[in-house]
Design a protein around this motif. Sequence first.
Motif, PDB file in Angstrom:
ATOM      1  N   ARG A   5       0.838  -1.200   0.000  1.00 60.94           N
ATOM      2  CA  ARG A   5       0.000   0.000   0.000  1.00 60.94           C
ATOM      3  C   ARG A   5       0.875   1.253   0.000  1.00 60.94           C
ATOM      4  O   ARG A   5       0.599   2.208  -0.716  1.00 60.94           O
ATOM      5  CB  ARG A   5      -0.901  -0.012   1.229  1.00 60.94           C
ATOM      6  CG  ARG A   5      -1.727   1.253   1.367  1.00 60.94           C
ATOM      7  CD  ARG A   5      -2.491   1.267   2.652  1.00 60.94           C
ATOM      8  NE  ARG A   5      -3.898   1.049   2.368  1.00 60.94           N
ATOM      9  CZ  ARG A   5      -4.852   1.095   3.275  1.00 60.94           C
ATOM     10  NH1 ARG A   5      -4.553   1.295   4.543  1.00 60.94           N
ATOM     11  NH2 ARG A   5      -6.098   0.908   2.946  1.00 60.94           N
ATOM     12  N   THR A  48      -7.896  -3.279  -0.060  1.00 58.73           N
ATOM     13  CA  THR A  48      -8.125  -3.884   1.248  1.00 58.73           C
ATOM     14  C   THR A  48      -8.554  -2.753   2.172  1.00 58.73           C
ATOM     15  O   THR A  48      -8.108  -1.613   2.034  1.00 58.73           O
ATOM     16  CB  THR A  48      -6.842  -4.535   1.801  1.00 58.73           C
ATOM     17  OG1 THR A  48      -5.877  -3.518   2.024  1.00 58.73           O
ATOM     18  CG2 THR A  48      -6.307  -5.590   0.855  1.00 58.73           C
ATOM     19  N   HIS A  49      -9.387  -3.048   3.072  1.00 58.52           N
ATOM     20  CA  HIS A  49      -9.928  -2.022   3.950  1.00 58.52           C
ATOM     21  C   HIS A  49      -9.137  -1.949   5.252  1.00 58.52           C
ATOM     22  O   HIS A  49      -9.706  -1.763   6.320  1.00 58.52           O
ATOM     23  CB  HIS A  49     -11.413  -2.264   4.205  1.00 58.52           C
ATOM     24  CG  HIS A  49     -12.213  -2.200   2.940  1.00 58.52           C
ATOM     25  ND1 HIS A  49     -12.431  -1.031   2.266  1.00 58.52           N
ATOM     26  CD2 HIS A  49     -12.802  -3.179   2.206  1.00 58.52           C
ATOM     27  CE1 HIS A  49     -13.140  -1.268   1.182  1.00 58.52           C
ATOM     28  NE2 HIS A  49     -13.376  -2.565   1.125  1.00 58.52           N
ATOM     29  N   ALA A  50      -7.818  -2.063   5.101  1.00 59.50           N
ATOM     30  CA  ALA A  50      -6.947  -1.965   6.273  1.00 59.50           C
ATOM     31  C   ALA A  50      -6.968  -0.538   6.805  1.00 59.50           C
ATOM     32  O   ALA A  50      -7.133   0.417   6.037  1.00 59.50           O
ATOM     33  CB  ALA A  50      -5.530  -2.366   5.883  1.00 59.50           C
TER      34      ALA A  50
END
Length: 103
Positions: A5, A48-50
């Motif tokens: 990311r 991704t919903h990190a």
Amino acid sequence: MNLSRHQLLDDALAMSQRMTELGEAGDWDEVIALEPQRRQLLEQAFATHAPADEFVTERVRAILDLDKHLMARSVEARDQVAEEIGRAGRGRRATGAYSAVRG
């Protein structure tokens, strides 16, 4: 290869900086051409919903600041083009009026 990311956001920031430089130079075709690539980087970074850490927050803020600058520059360019079109229209009308008088 699966980029992290952070790397995706660094790449998106670099692309945003490049787009801003191109906008300043008036190369709007290239700005438009780069936007889908940048959007893809951002979509991958947030696929991704990190939760966002400080690095993510800083990069997103920097990208948004560049976007704000680029948007302001694009509005200025649009207004300039509209003004030039208006002048051209007035010139055509003046030429038409002159031609009509000269008969």
